[in-house]
Scaffold this motif. Structure first.
Motif, PDB file in Angstrom:
ATOM      1  N   MET A  12       0.844  -1.209   0.000  1.00  0.00           N
ATOM      2  CA  MET A  12       0.000   0.000   0.000  1.00  0.00           C
ATOM      3  C   MET A  12       0.870   1.247   0.000  1.00  0.00           C
ATOM      4  SD  MET A  12      -3.264  -0.438   2.371  1.00  0.00           S
ATOM      5  CE  MET A  12      -2.874  -2.020   3.079  1.00  0.00           C
ATOM      6  N   ALA A  13       0.383   2.264  -0.638  1.00  0.00           N
ATOM      7  CA  ALA A  13       1.219   3.456  -0.733  1.00  0.00           C
ATOM      8  C   ALA A  13       0.372   4.687  -1.009  1.00  0.00           C
ATOM      9  CB  ALA A  13       2.243   3.288  -1.842  1.00  0.00           C
ATOM     10  N   VAL A  14       1.032   5.830  -0.836  1.00  0.00           N
ATOM     11  CA  VAL A  14       0.388   7.108  -1.087  1.00  0.00           C
ATOM     12  C   VAL A  14       0.862   7.621  -2.436  1.00  0.00           C
ATOM     13  CG1 VAL A  14       0.424   9.508  -0.342  1.00  0.00           C
ATOM     14  CG2 VAL A  14       0.056   7.684   1.327  1.00  0.00           C
ATOM     15  N   VAL A  15      -0.073   8.140  -3.229  1.00  0.00           N
ATOM     16  CA  VAL A  15       0.289   8.730  -4.517  1.00  0.00           C
ATOM     17  C   VAL A  15       0.223  10.243  -4.379  1.00  0.00           C
ATOM     18  CG1 VAL A  15      -0.320   8.948  -6.952  1.00  0.00           C
ATOM     19  CG2 VAL A  15      -0.672   6.780  -5.782  1.00  0.00           C
ATOM     20  N   GLU A  16       1.233  10.907  -4.913  1.00  0.00           N
ATOM     21  CA  GLU A  16       1.251  12.351  -4.822  1.00  0.00           C
ATOM     22  C   GLU A  16       1.669  12.930  -6.171  1.00  0.00           C
ATOM     23  OE1 GLU A  16       3.845  13.586  -1.680  1.00  0.00           O
ATOM     24  OE2 GLU A  16       3.591  15.694  -2.154  1.00  0.00           O
ATOM     25  N   THR A  17       1.044  14.018  -6.582  1.00  0.00           N
ATOM     26  CA  THR A  17       1.518  14.694  -7.790  1.00  0.00           C
ATOM     27  C   THR A  17       1.859  16.129  -7.429  1.00  0.00           C
ATOM     28  OG1 THR A  17      -0.606  15.566  -8.523  1.00  0.00           O
ATOM     29  CG2 THR A  17      -0.083  13.327  -9.203  1.00  0.00           C
ATOM     30  N   ARG A  18       2.925  16.637  -8.063  1.00  0.00           N
ATOM     31  CA  ARG A  18       3.341  18.020  -7.798  1.00  0.00           C
ATOM     32  C   ARG A  18       3.428  18.779  -9.103  1.00  0.00           C
ATOM     33  NH1 ARG A  18       8.196  16.523  -3.687  1.00  0.00           N
ATOM     34  NH2 ARG A  18       6.876  15.855  -1.959  1.00  0.00           N
ATOM     35  N   ASN A  19       2.573  19.764  -9.252  1.00  0.00           N
ATOM     36  CA  ASN A  19       2.549  20.614 -10.457  1.00  0.00           C
ATOM     37  C   ASN A  19       2.554  19.794 -11.735  1.00  0.00           C
ATOM     38  OD1 ASN A  19       2.616  23.001  -8.932  1.00  0.00           O
ATOM     39  ND2 ASN A  19       4.835  22.744  -8.677  1.00  0.00           N
ATOM     40  N   LEU A  20       1.843  18.696 -11.721  1.00  0.00           N
ATOM     41  CA  LEU A  20       1.867  17.789 -12.855  1.00  0.00           C
ATOM     42  C   LEU A  20       1.161  18.410 -14.058  1.00  0.00           C
ATOM     43  CD1 LEU A  20       2.979  14.984 -13.384  1.00  0.00           C
ATOM     44  CD2 LEU A  20       0.725  14.070 -12.897  1.00  0.00           C
ATOM     45  N   THR A  21       1.852  18.399 -15.194  1.00  0.00           N
ATOM     46  CA  THR A  21       1.336  19.045 -16.401  1.00  0.00           C
ATOM     47  C   THR A  21       1.598  18.153 -17.600  1.00  0.00           C
ATOM     48  OG1 THR A  21       1.772  21.225 -15.486  1.00  0.00           O
ATOM     49  CG2 THR A  21       1.543  21.100 -17.883  1.00  0.00           C
ATOM     50  N   LYS A  22       0.622  18.090 -18.502  1.00  0.00           N
ATOM     51  CA  LYS A  22       0.844  17.393 -19.763  1.00  0.00           C
ATOM     52  C   LYS A  22       0.313  18.249 -20.899  1.00  0.00           C
ATOM     53  CE  LYS A  22       1.775  14.121 -22.661  1.00  0.00           C
ATOM     54  NZ  LYS A  22       3.083  13.455 -22.823  1.00  0.00           N
ATOM     55  N   VAL A  23       1.203  18.613 -21.799  1.00  0.00           N
ATOM     56  CA  VAL A  23       0.799  19.371 -22.986  1.00  0.00           C
ATOM     57  C   VAL A  23       1.076  18.488 -24.188  1.00  0.00           C
ATOM     58  CG1 VAL A  23       1.166  21.481 -24.314  1.00  0.00           C
ATOM     59  CG2 VAL A  23       1.428  21.515 -21.830  1.00  0.00           C
ATOM     60  N   PHE A  24       0.027  18.136 -24.948  1.00  0.00           N
ATOM     61  CA  PHE A  24       0.233  17.252 -26.095  1.00  0.00           C
ATOM     62  C   PHE A  24       0.800  18.021 -27.281  1.00  0.00           C
ATOM     63  CE2 PHE A  24      -2.777  14.369 -23.940  1.00  0.00           C
ATOM     64  CZ  PHE A  24      -2.022  13.219 -24.032  1.00  0.00           C
ATOM     65  N   LYS A  25       0.207  19.184 -27.550  1.00  0.00           N
ATOM     66  CA  LYS A  25       0.699  19.994 -28.661  1.00  0.00           C
ATOM     67  C   LYS A  25       1.179  21.319 -28.136  1.00  0.00           C
ATOM     68  CE  LYS A  25      -1.526  18.678 -32.960  1.00  0.00           C
ATOM     69  NZ  LYS A  25      -2.971  18.415 -32.805  1.00  0.00           N
ATOM     70  N   GLU A  26       2.424  21.642 -28.437  1.00  0.00           N
ATOM     71  CA  GLU A  26       2.996  22.871 -27.929  1.00  0.00           C
ATOM     72  C   GLU A  26       2.139  24.063 -28.343  1.00  0.00           C
ATOM     73  OE1 GLU A  26       7.469  24.257 -27.849  1.00  0.00           O
ATOM     74  OE2 GLU A  26       7.271  22.119 -28.321  1.00  0.00           O
ATOM     75  N   GLY A  27       1.978  24.999 -27.405  1.00  0.00           N
ATOM     76  CA  GLY A  27       1.211  26.196 -27.722  1.00  0.00           C
ATOM     77  C   GLY A  27      -0.256  26.060 -27.377  1.00  0.00           C
ATOM     78  N   GLU A  28      -0.738  24.821 -27.250  1.00  0.00           N
ATOM     79  CA  GLU A  28      -2.143  24.638 -26.901  1.00  0.00           C
ATOM     80  C   GLU A  28      -2.285  24.489 -25.392  1.00  0.00           C
ATOM     81  OE1 GLU A  28      -3.980  21.464 -29.005  1.00  0.00           O
ATOM     82  OE2 GLU A  28      -3.683  22.439 -30.946  1.00  0.00           O
TER      83      GLU A  28
END
Ligand code: ATP
Ligand code: MG
Lengths: 346, 306
Positions: free
Chosen positions: A1-17
Motif C-alpha cells: 500500500m502506498a500514497v500517490v502524490e503529484t506536484r505541479n503535474l502538467t501534460k501538454v500534447f501539442k505545444e502552444g495549446e
C-alpha cells in the motif's frame, strides 16, 4: 500500500495549446478510494496514465510511497490498472490472463496456481478459468480484469471508468461489489469516472477536474455542500444547482432547498415568487422548472425538486423560499466562491 | 470478398430488370477464368496423361506412365527437394524480417513515410527487371558485392566466390533475391495486422510487468498469428510456384542445384519439348499446394481471436 502524490503535474500534447492536464497537485491517503471526476475531455485519463507511467509528463513530479517515480517504468511503479476496455489478452484463457502478471514479474511458478485461484475466488470467477475472454459477458470480463490487477498485490490500483461498458443494472451491482472489494483489500485506489452519482457513492474524496485543472478536492459532502466555484456547483447534483445573478455576485441554491415558503421553517429565508412552466413527475418526486417573478431576479430560470404531497399546476405562481443558510455566493467575474453576505432581493 | 459481393449484387439487380443483363455482366469474369485459368489447367491435366510432344501431332493416352517416369528421375527428385528448401528458407527469412520491420515501422519517427515507400519499392518493380538487376549484382565478373568484399580485404582478387556458380552459394543467392522480393509484401500485411491490435493490450502488458521480448512473443505475435499465416500462405504459394527468379539468375544450374519444380517443368516441357512430362511435373504441384493452403487456413482459423 502506498500514497500517490503529484506536484505541479502538467501534460501538454501539442505545444502552444492548452495542456490536457495543468498544474495538478494532489495527495491520496493510505488506503483511500479517491475519485477523479470531470466531464469528457477534462484530462482524467491523461492524469491516470501519467501516474501509471504510460504517458510522460511535460512538467511536474509524481511520487508513489514518497519516491519520485517519473523515470520509472510502469512495472517498477508496482501499480495495477484496469482499462476502460479491460484490455484482456484475447488469445489467453482467463487463467492465463490472471497468471500473466505473475509470470512477467517472475513470481515462483509453484505459487501461480494458488494465487490465481485466490484472486478468482475473491471475484467469484473460479468457474470461468478455462474460458477465453470472448466467451465472457461484460460483467465477467470486468471481474477478470480486476482479478488480473489484484493477483500480484499492487501498491496502488488505478481504474479508468471500469463500469462504463455495463448496463445500468449491472453497473449498480458492480459498483457495490467494487466498494466491498476495496474495503476487503484496502489498497489505495484511484477511480476515474464522469458519473457524479458514482463519484459521490464510492469516493472517500473526490477530485473535480475541468480542462485539465483541479477545481476542487474534498469529500463528497464538501464538494456537494460547499462547491468551490460555479463549475463544481453545476457539475454535481442532478438537476444542477440554480444560479441567479444579483449585483456583484452569483447566488446559488440547490433545487431541493427551493420549496414552498410555508414549508420552510428557518427564521431567515429568502422568499421568491415562482411560476411553474413545466412539471415532471418522477415517481418519488416532482421536478418543477419555471421562472422567478418580480424583484431583482425577475425572469430567471430555476428548478425545484420537491417530494410528493401537494400537486402543482403548470402556469400558476407560488410563494417559494430558500433558507438563507443554503445560499452559496460566487464572484461574478472569477466565478469562485465568496463569503455569504446580505443582499437586496427586491 | 468485396468483388464477389459486388458481383452478386449487380447480378440480382440485372435479374430483376432484364434476364440477359445479369449474364452479360457476369460473362467477362467467367470468360477470363475459363480461358486463362480453368482451360490451361484442364489441358495440363490432360497432357499429363498423354504422350504429347512439341512438334508432333500424335497424341495417345498413356495412363500414369509420365508420373512413373518423372518420379524415377533423379533430376525431378532434386527439383522437388530444392523447391521445399527454397520455399521454407525463404519463408523463414521473410517472416522474421517482415515482423521485425513491421515493429520498427510502427513507431512514429521522422521520415517514416519515406522509409515505408523505400521498403515497398521491390514489390512494385517488375520481378524480371529486379531479377536482371540482381544478376548483375551477383555476376561472376562485374559483381558489386565481390568488389566491395575485395576492397575490404575479405577476399583476394582472382579468388572470389562465384555467387551463382557454386551450388550452395547459388541456392543462397536465389533464396535471398526472393526474400528481397517478398519482404515488402509481407511487411505491409503485418503492418495492417498490427494496427488491428488495440493499443491498450501492450500497455496492459507493460503494466503487468512484461518487458519488450515477453510482450512480443507472448502477446503481440500470438495475436498476429492469423495475419502471419495469411502472409505465409501467400508467400509460400508465390515462392513455390515462381520460376522467374530461378530462371533469370541461374536457369536451374549449376548441375540442377537450384532447379525447382516450376523451372524444371519449363525446362522439360518447353525447352526439352516433352510437353507431357512438363505437364505431369506441374500437376504434381497441385496436391502439395492444396495441402499447404489447407493447413495454413486451419491455423488462421484456430488462432482467430476476436
Ligand atoms: N494522445 C493524445 N494526443 C493529443 N491529444 C490528446 C491525447 N490524449 C488525449 N488528448 C487530449 O487531452 C484532453 C484530455 O483527454 P483525456 O482522455 O484525458 O480526457 P478524459 O477526461 O479521460 O475524457 P473521457 O471522459 O472522454 O474519457 C482531450 O482534449 C484530448 O483530446
Ligand atoms: Mg478517459
Amino acid at each position: 500500500m502506498a500514497v500517490v502524490e503529484t506536484r505541479n503535474l502538467t501534460k501538454v500534447f501539442k505545444e502552444g495549446e492548452l495542456g490536457a492536464v495543468n498544474n495538478v497537485n494532489l495527495e491520496t491517503r493510505e488506503g483511500e478510494f479517491l475519485v477523479f471526476l470531470g466531464p469528457s475531455g477534462s484530462g482524467k485519463t491523461t492524469l491516470l496514465r501519467m501516474i501509471a507511467g504510460l504517458e510522460t509528463p511535460t512538467a511536474g513530479e509524481i511520487l508513489i510511497g514518497g519516491k519520485v517515480v517519473n523515470d520509472m517504468t510502469p512495472r517498477e511503479r508496482r501499480i495495477a490498472m484496469v482499462f476502460q476496455s479491460y484490455a484482456l489478452y484475447p488469445h489467453l484463457t482467463v487463467y492465463k490472463n490472471i497468471a500473466f502478471p505473475l509470470k512477467a514479474q517472475k513470481v515462483p511458478k509453484e505459487l501461480h496456481k494458488q494465487k490465481v485461484e485466490w484472486a478468482a475466488s475473491l471475484l467469484g470467477i473460479a468457474s470461468l478459468l478455462q474460458r477465453k475472454p470472448r466467451e465472457l459477458s461484460g460483467g465477467e470480463r470486468q471481474r477478470v480484469a480486476l482479478a488480473r490487477a489484484i493477483v500480484r498485490e499492487p501498491s496502488v490500483f488505478l481504474l479508468d471508468e471500469p463500469l462504463s461498458n455495463l448496463d445500468a443494472k449491472l453497473r449498480l451491482s458492480a459498483r457495490e461489489e467494487l466498494e466491498r472489494f476495496h474495503k476487503r483489500i484496502g489498497t489505495t485506489t484511484i477511480y476515474v469516472t464522469h458519473d457524479q452519482v458514482e463519484a459521490m457513492a464510492m469516493g472517500d474524496r473526490i477530485v473535480v477536474l475541468n480542462q485539465g485543472s483541479v477545481r476542487q478536492f474534498g469529500t463528497p459532502k464538501e464538494v456537494y455542500d460547499d462547491p468551490a466555484d460555479t463549475f463544481v456547483a453545476t457539475f454535481l447534483g442532478s438537476p444542477p444547482m440554480n444560479l441567479v445573478e444579483n449585483g456583484e455576485v452569483i447566488v446559488g441554491f440547490r433545487p431541493e432547498h427551493f420549496r414552498l415558503a410555508e414549508e420552510v421553517t428557518d427564521a431567515s429565508k429568502v422568499p421568491f415568487r415562482f411560476r411553474v412552466e413545466n412539471a415532471e413527475y418522477l415517481g418519488a418526486e416532482y421536478i418543477l422548472s419555471g421562472l422567478l417573478i418580480g424583484g431583482r431576479v425577475d425572469g430567471k430560470k430555476v428548478i425545484a425538486r420537491l417530494l410528493l404531497g401537494q400537486s402543482y399546476e403548470v402556469g400558476t405562481t407560488y410563494d417559494f423560499a430558500v433558507p438563507e443558510r443554503h445560499l452559496k455566493f460566487f464572484d461574478r467575474t472569477t466565478e469562485k466562491r465568496v463569503d455569504a453576505r446580505a443582499l437586496a432581493w427586491q | 470478398m468485396a468483388v464477389a459481393g459486388a458481383g452478386t449484387k449487380i447480378k440480382s439487380i440485372g435479374a430483376a430488370t432484364s434476364p440477359g443483363l445479369g449474364a452479360a455482366m457476369f460473362a467477362p469474369a467467367v470468360t477470363y477464368i475459363g480461358l486463362l485459368i480453368a482451360g490451361p489447367f484442364m489441358l495440363a491435366i490432360f497432357y499429363a496423361f498423354s504422350d504429347a510432344r512439341i512438334g508432333s501431332t500424335g497424341l495417345h493416352y498413356v495412363g500414369l506412365e509420365n508420373f512413373r517416369s518423372i518420379l524415377q528421375s533423379p533430376s525431378f527428385r532434386m527439383a522437388l527437394k530444392n523447391s521445399f528448401v527454397f520455399t521454407i528458407c525463404t519463408q523463414i527469412i521473410v517472416i522474421v524480417c517482415s515482423t521485425t520491420l513491421s515493429i520498427a515501422l510502427e513507431k512514429k519517427f521522422r521520415g517514416r513515410g519515406f522509409v515505408r515507400f523505400l521498403i515497398l519499392l521491390p514489390w512494385v518493380a517488375p520481378i524480371s527487371l529486379g531479377a536482371i538487376g540482381w544478376k548483375w549484382i551477383l555476376d561472376s565478373i562485374y559483381s558489386v558485392i565481390t568488389w566491395v568484399l575485395v576492397w575490404l580485404h575479405i577476399f583476394k582478387p582472382y579468388d572470389t566466390p562465384m555467387w551463382l556458380g557454386q551450388p550452395h552459394l547459388a541456392m543462397a543467392s536465389v533464396v535471398l533475391v526472393h526474400c528481397w522480393r517478398l519482404i515488402p509484401f509481407s511487411t505491409v500485411i503485418m503492418l495492417a495486422g498490427r494496427t488491428a491490435i488495440p493499443k491498450e493490450i501492450p500497455e496492459a502488458a507493460a503494466i503487468d510487468g512484461a518487458g519488450f521480448w515477453r510482450t512480443l512473443f507472448q502477446i503481440t505475435i500470438p495475436m498476429m498469428t492469423p495475419i502471419i499465416s495469411v502472409a505465409v500462405l501467400f508467400g509460400t504459394i508465390f515462392t513455390f510456384t515462381d520460376m522467374t527468379v530461378v530462371y533469370i539468375l541461374t536457369a536451374g544450374g549449376p548441375f540442377d542445384s537450384t532447379q525447382t519444380l516450376p523451372s524444371f517443368a519449363f525446362a522439360t516441357g518447353i525447352q526439352g519439348s516433352d510437353l507431357a512430362a512438363g505437364a505431369a511435373i506441374s500437376v504434381f504441384m497441385v496436391p502439395v499446394l492444396v495441402l499447404i493452403a489447407y493447413f495454413m487456413l486451419r491455423v488462421a482459423h484456430r488462432a482467430e481471436v476476436t
